[in-house]
Design a protein around this motif. Sequence first.
Motif, mmCIF file in Angstrom:
data_model
loop_
_atom_site.group_PDB
_atom_site.id
_atom_site.type_symbol
_atom_site.label_atom_id
_atom_site.label_comp_id
_atom_site.label_asym_id
_atom_site.label_seq_id
_atom_site.Cartn_x
_atom_site.Cartn_y
_atom_site.Cartn_z
ATOM 1 N N SER A 1 -9.842 -2.393 -5.634
ATOM 2 C CA SER A 1 -9.648 -3.478 -4.675
ATOM 3 C C SER A 1 -10.902 -4.334 -4.683
ATOM 4 C CB SER A 1 -9.420 -2.916 -3.272
ATOM 5 O OG SER A 1 -9.427 -3.955 -2.301
ATOM 6 N N GLU B 1 -11.339 -0.768 1.198
ATOM 7 C CA GLU B 1 -9.965 -0.504 0.752
ATOM 8 C C GLU B 1 -9.964 0.341 -0.523
ATOM 9 O OE1 GLU B 1 -6.742 -3.473 -1.005
ATOM 10 O OE2 GLU B 1 -6.964 -3.705 1.169
ATOM 11 N N HIS C 1 0.831 -1.210 0.000
ATOM 12 C CA HIS C 1 0.000 0.000 0.000
ATOM 13 C C HIS C 1 0.862 1.255 0.000
ATOM 14 C CE1 HIS C 1 -3.931 -2.028 1.619
ATOM 15 N NE2 HIS C 1 -3.556 -2.459 0.425
#
Length: 294
Positions: free
Chosen positions: A82, A87, A56
């Motif tokens: 995602s 997310e 990330h």
Amino acid sequence: MTEPMFRGVLPALVTPFRDGEVDEDAFVRLVERQIAGGVHGLVPVGTTGESATLSHDEHRRVVELCVATAAGRVPVIAGAGSNSTREAIELVRHAKTVGADAALVVTPYYNRPSQEGLYAHYAAINDAVQMPVLIYNVPSRTAVDISNDTLARLAKLPNIVGIKDATGDLPRASTQRLMCGEDWVMLSGNDDTALGYMAHGGHGCISVTANVAPEQVSAFFNDAMAGQWKGALYGQDRLIRLHKALFSDASPSPAKFALAHLGLCAEEARLPIVPASEASRKEVLAAMRDAGVI
């Protein structure tokens, strides 16, 4: 008729690595080369950018680098998808915070949501972040296909502005255009069918081939957008072998081989992607000659 929000060629940028880490200097050079080559926008950390194997922190850093390097010269559509809606919202929110112009959000993979689930996923993103969002439909990778009926519903939401369509289904593009309205942004996700997609009313392409041949691909789209179909067909004929060669092995290994051959970055990819096979390398080199890259 209004000009589409995004149009022309927008390269799906590779993420260069060196010794296992993101090579930030090489990435900046690649972005500068794309802008100098005449591209109409940039797409960092999509599938071609190996988003699946970036952390990330790396994902966010690449988006930040792309936005900072572009410096407003061309729009940046940040990969932000995602299979977790929460997310995806976080990634879209980050893209907005650092100054990207839009987010590219892939249909949730592996979960295989229903059409109602797909609608709810994008509606939640629409409600959470005030930013243009393009839906990325690529059933070959995600095992789910978002229907034109669902897209027509989503097109009514203020922040859902268009699609990257990697289905290769050209008649669907015409039907979708009529169902979603003239403000719906339609970008092909496949270089090899982009000529047909443009003829069906598409506005451009999120391109793998532009990584290797930005000037040639930009010229092709300039012709297509201007309705200069003879010139566009010439460009298609010149590039078609390269479009195919860059998928002669698992992407983006052929593209990274081509860029390494040009001295622009290392060939390194992240497992489970391995370097391009010998047969793929030969095919890529021959195609680069056809396209006038070498």
